[in-house]
Design a protein around this motif. Structure first.
Motif, PDB file in Angstrom:
ATOM      1  N   THR A  66       0.833  -1.199   0.000  1.00 57.22           N
ATOM      2  CA  THR A  66       0.000   0.000   0.000  1.00 57.22           C
ATOM      3  C   THR A  66       0.871   1.253   0.000  1.00 57.22           C
ATOM      4  O   THR A  66       0.546   2.244  -0.656  1.00 57.22           O
ATOM      5  CB  THR A  66      -0.946  -0.012   1.219  1.00 57.22           C
ATOM      6  OG1 THR A  66      -1.539  -1.313   1.299  1.00 57.22           O
ATOM      7  CG2 THR A  66      -2.041   1.022   1.095  1.00 57.22           C
ATOM      8  N   ARG A  67       1.992   1.179   0.719  1.00 51.22           N
ATOM      9  CA  ARG A  67       2.924   2.332   0.724  1.00 51.22           C
ATOM     10  C   ARG A  67       3.424   2.608  -0.696  1.00 51.22           C
ATOM     11  O   ARG A  67       3.560   3.749  -1.111  1.00 51.22           O
ATOM     12  CB  ARG A  67       4.120   2.064   1.640  1.00 51.22           C
ATOM     13  CG  ARG A  67       3.733   1.955   3.072  1.00 51.22           C
ATOM     14  CD  ARG A  67       4.906   2.233   4.018  1.00 51.22           C
ATOM     15  NE  ARG A  67       4.357   2.751   5.257  1.00 51.22           N
ATOM     16  CZ  ARG A  67       4.084   4.015   5.490  1.00 51.22           C
ATOM     17  NH1 ARG A  67       4.367   4.930   4.600  1.00 51.22           N
ATOM     18  NH2 ARG A  67       3.540   4.399   6.628  1.00 51.22           N
ATOM     19  N   ARG A  68       3.700   1.525  -1.414  1.00 53.58           N
ATOM     20  CA  ARG A  68       4.166   1.689  -2.794  1.00 53.58           C
ATOM     21  C   ARG A  68       3.063   2.330  -3.638  1.00 53.58           C
ATOM     22  O   ARG A  68       3.307   3.201  -4.464  1.00 53.58           O
ATOM     23  CB  ARG A  68       4.547   0.313  -3.370  1.00 53.58           C
ATOM     24  CG  ARG A  68       5.715   0.388  -4.339  1.00 53.58           C
ATOM     25  CD  ARG A  68       6.242  -0.994  -4.696  1.00 53.58           C
ATOM     26  NE  ARG A  68       6.658  -1.782  -3.544  1.00 53.58           N
ATOM     27  CZ  ARG A  68       6.247  -3.027  -3.276  1.00 53.58           C
ATOM     28  NH1 ARG A  68       5.414  -3.631  -4.086  1.00 53.58           N
ATOM     29  NH2 ARG A  68       6.688  -3.668  -2.217  1.00 53.58           N
ATOM     30  N   ARG A  69       1.845   1.902  -3.382  1.00 49.85           N
ATOM     31  CA  ARG A  69       0.708   2.444  -4.131  1.00 49.85           C
ATOM     32  C   ARG A  69       0.544   3.952  -3.878  1.00 49.85           C
ATOM     33  O   ARG A  69       0.149   4.696  -4.762  1.00 49.85           O
ATOM     34  CB  ARG A  69      -0.558   1.695  -3.718  1.00 49.85           C
ATOM     35  CG  ARG A  69      -1.752   1.980  -4.579  1.00 49.85           C
ATOM     36  CD  ARG A  69      -2.864   0.991  -4.365  1.00 49.85           C
ATOM     37  NE  ARG A  69      -2.580  -0.313  -4.942  1.00 49.85           N
ATOM     38  CZ  ARG A  69      -3.175  -1.432  -4.567  1.00 49.85           C
ATOM     39  NH1 ARG A  69      -4.059  -1.413  -3.602  1.00 49.85           N
ATOM     40  NH2 ARG A  69      -2.865  -2.568  -5.139  1.00 49.85           N
ATOM     41  N   ILE A  70       0.847   4.373  -2.671  1.00 48.72           N
ATOM     42  CA  ILE A  70       0.752   5.811  -2.343  1.00 48.72           C
ATOM     43  C   ILE A  70       1.601   6.617  -3.307  1.00 48.72           C
ATOM     44  O   ILE A  70       1.219   7.697  -3.750  1.00 48.72           O
ATOM     45  CB  ILE A  70       1.234   6.094  -0.894  1.00 48.72           C
ATOM     46  CG1 ILE A  70       0.308   5.423   0.120  1.00 48.72           C
ATOM     47  CG2 ILE A  70       1.316   7.602  -0.633  1.00 48.72           C
ATOM     48  CD1 ILE A  70       0.811   5.499   1.562  1.00 48.72           C
ATOM     49  N   GLU A  71       2.763   6.056  -3.667  1.00 50.40           N
ATOM     50  CA  GLU A  71       3.676   6.798  -4.536  1.00 50.40           C
ATOM     51  C   GLU A  71       3.258   6.717  -6.005  1.00 50.40           C
ATOM     52  O   GLU A  71       3.480   7.651  -6.765  1.00 50.40           O
ATOM     53  CB  GLU A  71       5.115   6.276  -4.363  1.00 50.40           C
ATOM     54  CG  GLU A  71       5.630   6.315  -2.918  1.00 50.40           C
ATOM     55  CD  GLU A  71       5.369   7.661  -2.211  1.00 50.40           C
ATOM     56  OE1 GLU A  71       5.548   8.711  -2.861  1.00 50.40           O
ATOM     57  OE2 GLU A  71       4.955   7.648  -1.031  1.00 50.40           O
ATOM     58  N   PRO A 108      -2.004   7.204  -5.557  1.00 45.87           N
ATOM     59  CA  PRO A 108      -2.572   7.303  -4.203  1.00 45.87           C
ATOM     60  C   PRO A 108      -4.091   7.244  -4.177  1.00 45.87           C
ATOM     61  O   PRO A 108      -4.670   6.771  -3.197  1.00 45.87           O
ATOM     62  CB  PRO A 108      -2.072   8.663  -3.700  1.00 45.87           C
ATOM     63  CG  PRO A 108      -1.665   9.424  -4.916  1.00 45.87           C
ATOM     64  CD  PRO A 108      -1.227   8.403  -5.922  1.00 45.87           C
ATOM     65  N   LEU A 109      -4.752   7.669  -5.270  1.00 45.03           N
ATOM     66  CA  LEU A 109      -6.218   7.643  -5.265  1.00 45.03           C
ATOM     67  C   LEU A 109      -6.745   6.230  -5.074  1.00 45.03           C
ATOM     68  O   LEU A 109      -7.811   6.026  -4.499  1.00 45.03           O
ATOM     69  CB  LEU A 109      -6.773   8.218  -6.572  1.00 45.03           C
ATOM     70  CG  LEU A 109      -7.070   9.716  -6.544  1.00 45.03           C
ATOM     71  CD1 LEU A 109      -5.768  10.512  -6.610  1.00 45.03           C
ATOM     72  CD2 LEU A 109      -7.970  10.102  -7.694  1.00 45.03           C
ATOM     73  N   ARG A 110      -5.974   5.284  -5.547  1.00 42.19           N
ATOM     74  CA  ARG A 110      -6.452   3.906  -5.458  1.00 42.19           C
ATOM     75  C   ARG A 110      -6.440   3.376  -4.037  1.00 42.19           C
ATOM     76  O   ARG A 110      -7.130   2.416  -3.729  1.00 42.19           O
ATOM     77  CB  ARG A 110      -5.667   3.001  -6.406  1.00 42.19           C
ATOM     78  CG  ARG A 110      -5.920   3.372  -7.869  1.00 42.19           C
ATOM     79  CD  ARG A 110      -5.816   2.208  -8.801  1.00 42.19           C
ATOM     80  NE  ARG A 110      -6.597   1.088  -8.345  1.00 42.19           N
ATOM     81  CZ  ARG A 110      -6.082  -0.028  -7.866  1.00 42.19           C
ATOM     82  NH1 ARG A 110      -4.797  -0.201  -7.789  1.00 42.19           N
ATOM     83  NH2 ARG A 110      -6.864  -0.993  -7.485  1.00 42.19           N
TER      84      ARG A 110
END
Ligand code: AMP
Length: 420
Positions: free
Chosen positions: A194-199, A202-204
């Motif tokens: 999820t941290r990776r997704r933030i970068e 982030p909307l997801r």
């Protein structure tokens, strides 16, 4: 049973249930055909890069769910996980956007493949009908598509669905929102993925279904508060047009959907009788997608409705579609000569548009009449030697049992008169 079974996460459409799937596809397509959308069909597989770029590198669809393969020639392909990227690719390749009026309006129907964890309503092979309006930025187009999907569901008799609506902003206002959201998310207690997704996107993270994540998202910045004036005005016009048409919707500031290419209008159709897989269809505006796949700027909007889940929604509401009978007339010959004559009668009835079937396999009269009853036909056409000598066949009403002779050369008219 054979040695083989349908692969995990897939199922076969088999009569009589399969008739409902055809009817659902037709019902979704009907309003599109009346609204200037032309039919498009693209291959079941595409260059894997099209989806990686078009759907988004950070999406579950691309990272986890694609069926990919390398051909003998070394090409990297993927079974299509969705329709929009392929349809836009086809429109660009055929230069449809240069041929005349924009928007280019297209609809499609077909099979899609995602390597998902199978459960009721979620399959690895499923079926969608979709629509795309390519090359125009006009709130009336967004509203048109939402209304057409709404009308399709209504025409099937569905009532318990809701429309969720949001705006994801555009290149002018989303970056600032994205940064604000990232600041908020980075301070939370989240796992590596999820941290990776933030970068990356982030909307997801807002779309994360886990309760532990959702709890922490309370108080997250909302896109609605960051929309630029143009996006606000655009969204307000979409809302006004829907309201004017009596199409009810719910504003859902957290609706981001699982694909990266959406801008401005996004929407989802959810059905309340389907449990966790409640989305029956969804779509939105994708103004940047064409450029992402190497085309010119072509603001566009579209949706895809799931056929499988629409059928489940019909079941959940107890709706039986009013389908034409598979067979209206069943022909039963008594003897070889009658077989030849009735075979011709069957062909004539079919040519006249009457759904007709025949007692094949040299059945005796008892087995043939049983087959006639099982077929669901309303009428049987029965003929034996004596009938043929008199130039007649017997027309039997399979509900009342009433039987009357009709002249052989007047069977088509007599059947038509009876069926009404
Ligand atoms: P999407 O392309 O994810 O926006 O999906 C559009 C619609 O396709 C959904 O609302 C569902 O009705 C249907 N759909 C997507 N994935 C699946 C699946 N794995 N199984 C069945 N239907 C699906």
């Amino acid at each position: 049973m054979s040695t083989f079974k349908a692969p995990r996460g897939t199922y076969d459409l088999i009569p009589p249930a399969s008739a409902a799937y055809l009817a659902v596809r037709d019902a979704i397509a009907a309003p599109l055909k009346r609204s200037g959308y032309g039919y498009v069909e693209t291959p079941g597989f595409e260059n894997v890069e099209l989806f990686a770029r078009g759907v988004g590198e950070s999406t579950d669809i691309v990272t986890k769910e694609m069926y990919t393969l390398t051909t003998k020639g070394g090409d990297q392909l993927a079974l299509r996980p969705e329709g929009t990227a392929s349809v836009l690719r086809a429109a660009l390749e055929a230069n449809l956007h240069k041929a005349g009026n924009l928007p280019v309006k297209l609809w499609y129907s077909g099979s899609y493949y995602r390597y998902e964890r199978p459960q009721k309503g979620r399959y690895r092979h499923f079926s969608q009908v979709g629509a795309e309006a390519i090359g125009a930025e006009d709130p009336a187009l967004d509203a048109e598509l939402i209304i057409l999907a709404h009308d399709a569901y209504r025409s099937l008799g569905l009532r318990n669905f809701r429309i969720l609506l949001n705006s994801l902003g555009d290149a002018a206002c989303r970056p600032a929102y994205r940064a604000a959201l990232q600041d908020f998310l980075r301070a939370l207690d989240l796992d590596e993925d999820t941290r990776r997704r933030i970068e990356i996107n982030p909307l997801r993270v807002l779309d994360d279904k886990r309760e532990a994540v959702q709890k922490q998202l309370v108080g997250a910045p909302v896109l609605g508060d960051h929309l630029c004036e143009e996006c606000k005005r655009y969204h307000e016009q979409v809302r006004e047009l829907l309201t004017a048409e009596g199409v009810a919707f719910e504003d859902d500031p957290k609706l981001v959907r699982g694909l990266d290419y959406y801008t401005r209008t996004t929407f989802e159709f959810v059905h309340d009788g389907l449990g966790s897989q409640s989305a029956v269809g969804g779509g939105g505006r994708y103004d940047g997608l064409s450029e992402m796949i190497g085309g010119p700027a072509l603001p566009s909007v579209g949706w895809a409705l799931g056929v499988d889940r629409t059928v489940l929604a019909l079941e959940a509401e107890g709706i039986e579609l009013d389908l034409p009978p598979a067979t209206s007339v069943f022909a039963v010959p008594l003897g070889e000569e009658a077989r030849k004559v009735l075979f011709g009668t069957v062909a004539a009835l079919r040519r006249a548009g009457v759904a007709t079937d025949f007692a094949y396999g040299g059945k005796g009269v008892k087995a043939a009449m049983k087959a006639a009853n099982r077929s669901g036909a309303r009428l049987a056409v029965i003929a034996g030697e004596r009938d043929l000598e008199e130039g007649v066949v017997q027309l039997k009403d399979l509900e009342s049992g009433e039987q009357t002779p009709v002249p052989l050369d007047g069977v088509v008219e007599a059947v038509r008169a009876r069926l009404g």
